[in-house]
Design a protein around this motif. Structure first.
Motif, mmCIF file in Angstrom:
data_model
loop_
_atom_site.group_PDB
_atom_site.id
_atom_site.type_symbol
_atom_site.label_atom_id
_atom_site.label_comp_id
_atom_site.label_asym_id
_atom_site.label_seq_id
_atom_site.Cartn_x
_atom_site.Cartn_y
_atom_site.Cartn_z
ATOM 1 N N VAL A 14 38.209 -33.879 -27.240
ATOM 2 C CA VAL A 14 36.933 -33.554 -27.879
ATOM 3 C C VAL A 14 35.811 -34.376 -27.246
ATOM 4 O O VAL A 14 34.723 -33.852 -26.963
ATOM 5 C CB VAL A 14 37.001 -33.777 -29.408
ATOM 6 C CG1 VAL A 14 35.627 -33.721 -30.054
ATOM 7 C CG2 VAL A 14 37.932 -32.758 -30.055
ATOM 8 N N LEU A 15 36.070 -35.652 -26.999
ATOM 9 C CA LEU A 15 35.064 -36.516 -26.380
ATOM 10 C C LEU A 15 34.669 -35.997 -24.999
ATOM 11 O O LEU A 15 33.481 -35.941 -24.664
ATOM 12 C CB LEU A 15 35.573 -37.954 -26.282
ATOM 13 C CG LEU A 15 34.598 -38.959 -25.676
ATOM 14 C CD1 LEU A 15 33.357 -39.099 -26.545
ATOM 15 C CD2 LEU A 15 35.288 -40.309 -25.509
ATOM 16 N N VAL A 16 35.635 -35.592 -24.211
ATOM 17 C CA VAL A 16 35.349 -35.060 -22.874
ATOM 18 C C VAL A 16 34.488 -33.795 -22.986
ATOM 19 O O VAL A 16 33.501 -33.630 -22.263
ATOM 20 C CB VAL A 16 36.655 -34.785 -22.096
ATOM 21 C CG1 VAL A 16 36.390 -33.982 -20.830
ATOM 22 C CG2 VAL A 16 37.361 -36.092 -21.777
ATOM 23 N N GLY A 17 34.832 -32.906 -23.903
ATOM 24 C CA GLY A 17 34.059 -31.682 -24.094
ATOM 25 C C GLY A 17 32.636 -31.957 -24.550
ATOM 26 O O GLY A 17 31.678 -31.368 -24.028
ATOM 27 N N LEU A 18 32.480 -32.849 -25.520
ATOM 28 C CA LEU A 18 31.146 -33.190 -26.011
ATOM 29 C C LEU A 18 30.316 -33.865 -24.924
ATOM 30 O O LEU A 18 29.113 -33.605 -24.781
ATOM 31 C CB LEU A 18 31.248 -34.091 -27.237
ATOM 32 C CG LEU A 18 31.812 -33.438 -28.502
ATOM 33 C CD1 LEU A 18 32.015 -34.483 -29.591
ATOM 34 C CD2 LEU A 18 30.917 -32.305 -28.984
ATOM 35 N N TYR A 19 30.949 -34.743 -24.148
ATOM 36 C CA TYR A 19 30.251 -35.414 -23.054
ATOM 37 C C TYR A 19 29.765 -34.396 -22.029
ATOM 38 O O TYR A 19 28.641 -34.473 -21.536
ATOM 39 C CB TYR A 19 31.172 -36.452 -22.409
ATOM 40 C CG TYR A 19 30.544 -37.169 -21.247
ATOM 41 C CD1 TYR A 19 29.643 -38.206 -21.452
ATOM 42 C CD2 TYR A 19 30.848 -36.805 -19.943
ATOM 43 C CE1 TYR A 19 29.055 -38.862 -20.381
ATOM 44 C CE2 TYR A 19 30.272 -37.459 -18.868
ATOM 45 C CZ TYR A 19 29.374 -38.490 -19.094
ATOM 46 O OH TYR A 19 28.789 -39.128 -18.028
ATOM 47 N N TRP A 20 30.603 -33.432 -21.715
ATOM 48 C CA TRP A 20 30.247 -32.394 -20.766
ATOM 49 C C TRP A 20 29.001 -31.637 -21.230
ATOM 50 O O TRP A 20 28.081 -31.394 -20.444
ATOM 51 C CB TRP A 20 31.432 -31.447 -20.573
ATOM 52 C CG TRP A 20 31.200 -30.399 -19.528
ATOM 53 C CD1 TRP A 20 31.353 -30.542 -18.186
ATOM 54 C CD2 TRP A 20 30.770 -29.064 -19.745
ATOM 55 N NE1 TRP A 20 31.043 -29.357 -17.553
ATOM 56 C CE2 TRP A 20 30.683 -28.432 -18.490
ATOM 57 C CE3 TRP A 20 30.466 -28.331 -20.884
ATOM 58 C CZ2 TRP A 20 30.296 -27.115 -18.342
ATOM 59 C CZ3 TRP A 20 30.070 -27.013 -20.729
ATOM 60 C CH2 TRP A 20 29.992 -26.428 -19.477
ATOM 61 N N LEU A 31 23.896 -35.510 -27.443
ATOM 62 C CA LEU A 31 24.191 -36.885 -27.040
ATOM 63 C C LEU A 31 24.539 -37.738 -28.258
ATOM 64 O O LEU A 31 25.457 -38.564 -28.209
ATOM 65 C CB LEU A 31 23.008 -37.475 -26.280
ATOM 66 C CG LEU A 31 23.229 -38.830 -25.634
ATOM 67 C CD1 LEU A 31 24.391 -38.790 -24.661
ATOM 68 C CD2 LEU A 31 21.969 -39.282 -24.924
ATOM 69 N N TRP A 32 23.838 -37.526 -29.371
ATOM 70 C CA TRP A 32 24.139 -38.265 -30.597
ATOM 71 C C TRP A 32 25.508 -37.882 -31.148
ATOM 72 O O TRP A 32 26.272 -38.750 -31.600
ATOM 73 C CB TRP A 32 23.063 -38.002 -31.655
ATOM 74 C CG TRP A 32 21.841 -38.814 -31.433
ATOM 75 C CD1 TRP A 32 20.742 -38.470 -30.692
ATOM 76 C CD2 TRP A 32 21.599 -40.126 -31.930
ATOM 77 N NE1 TRP A 32 19.836 -39.490 -30.714
ATOM 78 C CE2 TRP A 32 20.332 -40.521 -31.464
ATOM 79 C CE3 TRP A 32 22.324 -41.009 -32.720
ATOM 80 C CZ2 TRP A 32 19.774 -41.755 -31.763
ATOM 81 C CZ3 TRP A 32 21.771 -42.229 -33.029
ATOM 82 C CH2 TRP A 32 20.518 -42.591 -32.546
ATOM 83 N N VAL A 33 25.844 -36.599 -31.110
ATOM 84 C CA VAL A 33 27.173 -36.159 -31.566
ATOM 85 C C VAL A 33 28.247 -36.829 -30.713
ATOM 86 O O VAL A 33 29.241 -37.350 -31.239
ATOM 87 C CB VAL A 33 27.291 -34.612 -31.511
ATOM 88 C CG1 VAL A 33 28.718 -34.167 -31.800
ATOM 89 C CG2 VAL A 33 26.316 -33.957 -32.480
ATOM 90 N N THR A 34 28.034 -36.853 -29.408
ATOM 91 C CA THR A 34 28.982 -37.498 -28.491
ATOM 92 C C THR A 34 29.094 -38.989 -28.788
ATOM 93 O O THR A 34 30.198 -39.546 -28.805
ATOM 94 C CB THR A 34 28.545 -37.271 -27.033
ATOM 95 O OG1 THR A 34 28.408 -35.868 -26.802
ATOM 96 C CG2 THR A 34 29.553 -37.850 -26.062
ATOM 97 N N LEU A 72 28.493 -33.882 -37.944
ATOM 98 C CA LEU A 72 28.119 -32.590 -38.512
ATOM 99 C C LEU A 72 26.654 -32.577 -38.941
ATOM 100 O O LEU A 72 25.938 -31.596 -38.714
ATOM 101 C CB LEU A 72 29.026 -32.248 -39.688
ATOM 102 C CG LEU A 72 30.460 -31.893 -39.318
ATOM 103 C CD1 LEU A 72 31.355 -31.876 -40.548
ATOM 104 C CD2 LEU A 72 30.510 -30.559 -38.595
ATOM 105 N N LEU A 73 26.216 -33.667 -39.552
ATOM 106 C CA LEU A 73 24.819 -33.739 -39.984
ATOM 107 C C LEU A 73 23.862 -33.733 -38.796
ATOM 108 O O LEU A 73 22.782 -33.138 -38.864
ATOM 109 C CB LEU A 73 24.601 -34.962 -40.864
ATOM 110 C CG LEU A 73 25.343 -34.939 -42.201
ATOM 111 C CD1 LEU A 73 25.133 -36.243 -42.964
ATOM 112 C CD2 LEU A 73 24.935 -33.738 -43.036
ATOM 113 N N VAL A 74 24.248 -34.368 -37.702
ATOM 114 C CA VAL A 74 23.408 -34.353 -36.500
ATOM 115 C C VAL A 74 23.323 -32.934 -35.925
ATOM 116 O O VAL A 74 22.253 -32.509 -35.471
ATOM 117 C CB VAL A 74 23.911 -35.358 -35.450
ATOM 118 C CG1 VAL A 74 23.272 -35.122 -34.090
ATOM 119 C CG2 VAL A 74 23.640 -36.779 -35.914
#
Length: 139
Positions: A64-70, A81-84, A120-122
């Protein structure tokens, strides 16, 4: 029983809003978050106890971290970026248990799962602010 219901209600609300109104970034982050949440269910079943590193959960969290970073590195929006970042904080709980294996199981579980709510809130607030200020992406 109430916490999982509240979590899934918030997940469906925020991820649906992000996917519908967040453009390409919203769809991608929502898909990554939901896939991670769904994959965490069997990963937690495979995990016998939170008294040691939860390897199956850690693997899902890392993916998940890799996907969000991408997504975060390819957008012109601030909220991915905040979610990541919040998910990176959750990942550090796994690393803390690697360094200090006698970490309390309840604290470990709490730290590993707590950051889903701010994420989720972000998504919700970030997409709403983007819409309010007319920020769009190129679908």
């Amino acid at each position: 029983m109430a916490l999982p219901i509240l979590f899934w209600a918030l997940t469906i609300l925020c991820c649906t809003y992000g996917a519908v109104f967040g453009g390409r970034d919203g769809r991608m982050v929502a898909a990554i978050f939901i896939a991670g949440a769904l994959l965490t269910i069997p990963a937690q079943i495979l995990q016998e106890s939170w008294n040691q590193v939860a390897w199956p959960v850690m693997i899902v969290d890392f993916a998940v971290l890799v996907g969000l970073y991408w997504v975060a590195m390819r957008t012109n929006r601030w909220w991915p970026l905040w979610v990541t970042g919040f998910h990176l904080i959750a990942m550090t709980s796994h690393l803390a248990v690697l360094v200090a294996p006698h970490f309390a199981a309840r604290v470990y579980f709490g730290l590993a799962t707590l950051w889903a709510v701010p994420m989720l809130l972000v998504i919700l607030i970030g997409v709403a602010r983007d819409r309010r200020f007319g920020i769009t992406d190129h679908d």
